[in-house]
Scaffold this motif. Structure first.
Motif, PDB file in Angstrom:
ATOM      1  N   THR A   1      -0.162   2.669  -5.416  1.00 46.91           N
ATOM      2  CA  THR A   1      -0.917   1.687  -5.674  1.00 46.91           C
ATOM      3  C   THR A   1      -2.546   2.043  -5.227  1.00 46.91           C
ATOM      4  OG1 THR A   1      -0.497   0.564  -3.404  1.00 46.91           O
ATOM      5  CG2 THR A   1       0.900   0.068  -5.252  1.00 46.91           C
ATOM      6  N   SER A   2      -2.565   2.818  -4.472  1.00 44.72           N
ATOM      7  CA  SER A   2      -3.977   3.536  -4.153  1.00 44.72           C
ATOM      8  C   SER A   2      -4.769   3.960  -5.227  1.00 44.72           C
ATOM      9  CB  SER A   2      -3.929   4.346  -3.084  1.00 44.72           C
ATOM     10  OG  SER A   2      -3.490   5.754  -3.803  1.00 44.72           O
ATOM     11  N   ASN A   3      -3.893   4.224  -6.492  1.00 43.63           N
ATOM     12  CA  ASN A   3      -4.658   4.569  -7.838  1.00 43.63           C
ATOM     13  C   ASN A   3      -5.247   3.428  -8.501  1.00 43.63           C
ATOM     14  OD1 ASN A   3      -4.237   7.306  -7.342  1.00 43.63           O
ATOM     15  ND2 ASN A   3      -1.957   6.930  -8.169  1.00 43.63           N
ATOM     16  N   GLY A   4      -5.272   2.031  -8.209  1.00 47.57           N
ATOM     17  CA  GLY A   4      -5.706   1.060  -8.867  1.00 47.57           C
ATOM     18  C   GLY A   4      -4.931  -0.077  -9.402  1.00 47.57           C
TER      19      GLY A   4
ATOM     20  N   ASN B   1       3.373  -2.910  -9.037  1.00 43.54           N
ATOM     21  CA  ASN B   1       4.095  -3.009  -7.617  1.00 43.54           C
ATOM     22  C   ASN B   1       4.329  -4.646  -7.574  1.00 43.54           C
ATOM     23  OD1 ASN B   1       3.358  -3.755  -4.570  1.00 43.54           O
ATOM     24  ND2 ASN B   1       4.574  -2.106  -4.896  1.00 43.54           N
ATOM     25  N   CYS B   2       3.569  -5.499  -7.589  1.00 41.94           N
ATOM     26  CA  CYS B   2       3.952  -6.995  -7.453  1.00 41.94           C
ATOM     27  C   CYS B   2       4.872  -7.676  -8.249  1.00 41.94           C
ATOM     28  CB  CYS B   2       2.245  -7.831  -7.349  1.00 41.94           C
ATOM     29  SG  CYS B   2       1.419  -7.429  -6.040  1.00 41.94           S
ATOM     30  N   PHE B   3       4.763  -7.022  -9.617  1.00 44.44           N
ATOM     31  CA  PHE B   3       5.788  -7.702 -10.419  1.00 44.44           C
ATOM     32  C   PHE B   3       7.347  -7.037 -10.009  1.00 44.44           C
ATOM     33  CE2 PHE B   3       3.216  -8.136 -14.756  1.00 44.44           C
ATOM     34  CZ  PHE B   3       2.477  -9.178 -14.062  1.00 44.44           C
ATOM     35  N   GLU B   4       7.324  -5.758  -9.775  1.00 41.26           N
ATOM     36  CA  GLU B   4       8.536  -5.491  -9.136  1.00 41.26           C
ATOM     37  C   GLU B   4       8.823  -6.033  -7.963  1.00 41.26           C
ATOM     38  OE1 GLU B   4       8.885  -0.772 -10.034  1.00 41.26           O
ATOM     39  OE2 GLU B   4       7.812  -1.159  -8.490  1.00 41.26           O
ATOM     40  N   THR B   5       8.037  -6.759  -7.007  1.00 40.79           N
ATOM     41  CA  THR B   5       8.454  -7.412  -5.783  1.00 40.79           C
ATOM     42  C   THR B   5       9.008  -8.677  -6.154  1.00 40.79           C
ATOM     43  OG1 THR B   5       6.622  -6.220  -4.438  1.00 40.79           O
ATOM     44  CG2 THR B   5       7.583  -8.392  -3.785  1.00 40.79           C
TER      45      THR B   5
ATOM     46  N   PRO C   1       0.851  -1.304   0.005  1.00 40.86           N
ATOM     47  CA  PRO C   1       0.131  -0.081   0.003  1.00 40.86           C
ATOM     48  C   PRO C   1       0.943   1.362   0.005  1.00 40.86           C
ATOM     49  CG  PRO C   1      -0.802  -1.428   1.741  1.00 40.86           C
ATOM     50  CD  PRO C   1       0.399  -2.137   1.227  1.00 40.86           C
ATOM     51  N   ASN C   2       0.507   2.263  -1.058  1.00 39.42           N
ATOM     52  CA  ASN C   2       1.318   3.355  -1.070  1.00 39.42           C
ATOM     53  C   ASN C   2       0.410   4.334  -2.078  1.00 39.42           C
ATOM     54  OD1 ASN C   2       2.209   2.741  -3.785  1.00 39.42           O
ATOM     55  ND2 ASN C   2       4.019   1.681  -3.043  1.00 39.42           N
ATOM     56  N   ALA C   3       0.938   5.496  -2.106  1.00 36.93           N
ATOM     57  CA  ALA C   3       0.287   6.663  -2.835  1.00 36.93           C
ATOM     58  C   ALA C   3       0.017   6.217  -4.223  1.00 36.93           C
ATOM     59  CB  ALA C   3       0.894   7.824  -2.959  1.00 36.93           C
TER      60      ALA C   3
END
Length: 250
Positions: A167-170, A177-181, A163-165
């Motif tokens: 990922t709050s966009n949809g 974000n998950c691909f980056e993880t 959760p961050n600014a």
């Protein structure tokens, strides 16, 4: 309460060398543990599978068995990467039949039941992602297949993103974000993306257009979606497999 034995048909290109019998714990809700016997045999369309259920009516017994076996199949179908489906009638799903069938061992079924039980209790969203992936495997309609494979990715990302600014966009940013993880911020490490930094956006747009009925049912549009099915399937499989192994397994 009474114990019922429910018999179901499992469609798919799998087979057994010999009948399988074992017991496994069923816990669809925390604390509601019931030891179920499972019997599996070959039949024309794939397998005949029966399980015991403790409940107060035949109708509920069938529903519980379909849910219990279905969750196991979500795991087994994903591990095999083969279409498998369950039914309580004798109708043969011809699209899931074939002349070459994988031989499945008892330990594979036991493991699938154990994993599905753990996911159902601790990671229900991920199990729903596997359910969407299985739907993508056994669906015949290319639009349904695309929606299912993409939903398998987006529903998992919606739960497990950081959760961050951004990922709050949809969902697009949550998937990114998950691909980056998993694969770092360098998209050249993302297999199947081909260095296309618009890949997630493009696949998401197709998903939205299908879901909202914005794609005409014309041959060129259908062929375009069919042309992307293997790609979105492969990325979905890699994502779910690596997320399970690196983020959910101790």
């Amino acid at each position: 309460m009474r114990i019922y034995e429910v018999e179901l048909n499992l469609s798919g290109t799998i087979s057994l060398q010999s009948p399988i019998n074992f017991s496994t714990e069923k816990e669809l809700e925390i604390g509601a543990i019931f030891n179920s016997s499972v019997k599996i045999n070959n039949n024309q369309q794939g397998l005949k599978i029966s399980t015991t259920v403790r409940t107060n009516s035949e109708d509920k017994a069938k529903k519980i068995a379909l849910l219990f076996i279905g969750k196991m199949l979500d795991v087994l179908s994903f591990k095999l990467n083969k279409p498998l489906n369950i039914s309580d009638n004798e109708i043969i799903n011809k699209s899931l039949r074939g002349n070459v069938r994988a031989i499945i061992e008892k330990n594979e079924f036991r493991e699938a039941f154990e994993i599905s039980r753990n996911l159902n209790l601790n990671h229900t969203t991920f199990l729903r992602g596997l359910n969407w992936y299985r739907k993508g495997l056994y669906s015949d309609d290319p639009f349904d297949k695309f929606l299912a494979f993409w939903n398998s990715v987006s529903i998992v990302a919606s739960k497990y993103h950081t959760p961050n600014a951004r990922t709050s966009n949809g969902s697009i940013n949550q998937i990114w974000n998950c691909f980056e993880t998993l694969w770092s911020s360098d998209i050249s490490n993302w297999e199947g993306i081909n260095n296309n930094d618009r890949w997630i956006n493009e696949m998401s747009n197709i998903r939205n257009n299908i879901a909202h009925g914005l794609i005409p049912i014309e041959i060129e549009y259908v062929e375009d979606v069919i042309g992307k099915l293997d790609n979105v399937k492969d990325v979905a499989y890699k994502f779910l497999n690596e997320w399970f192994n690196s983020q959910l397994t101790n």
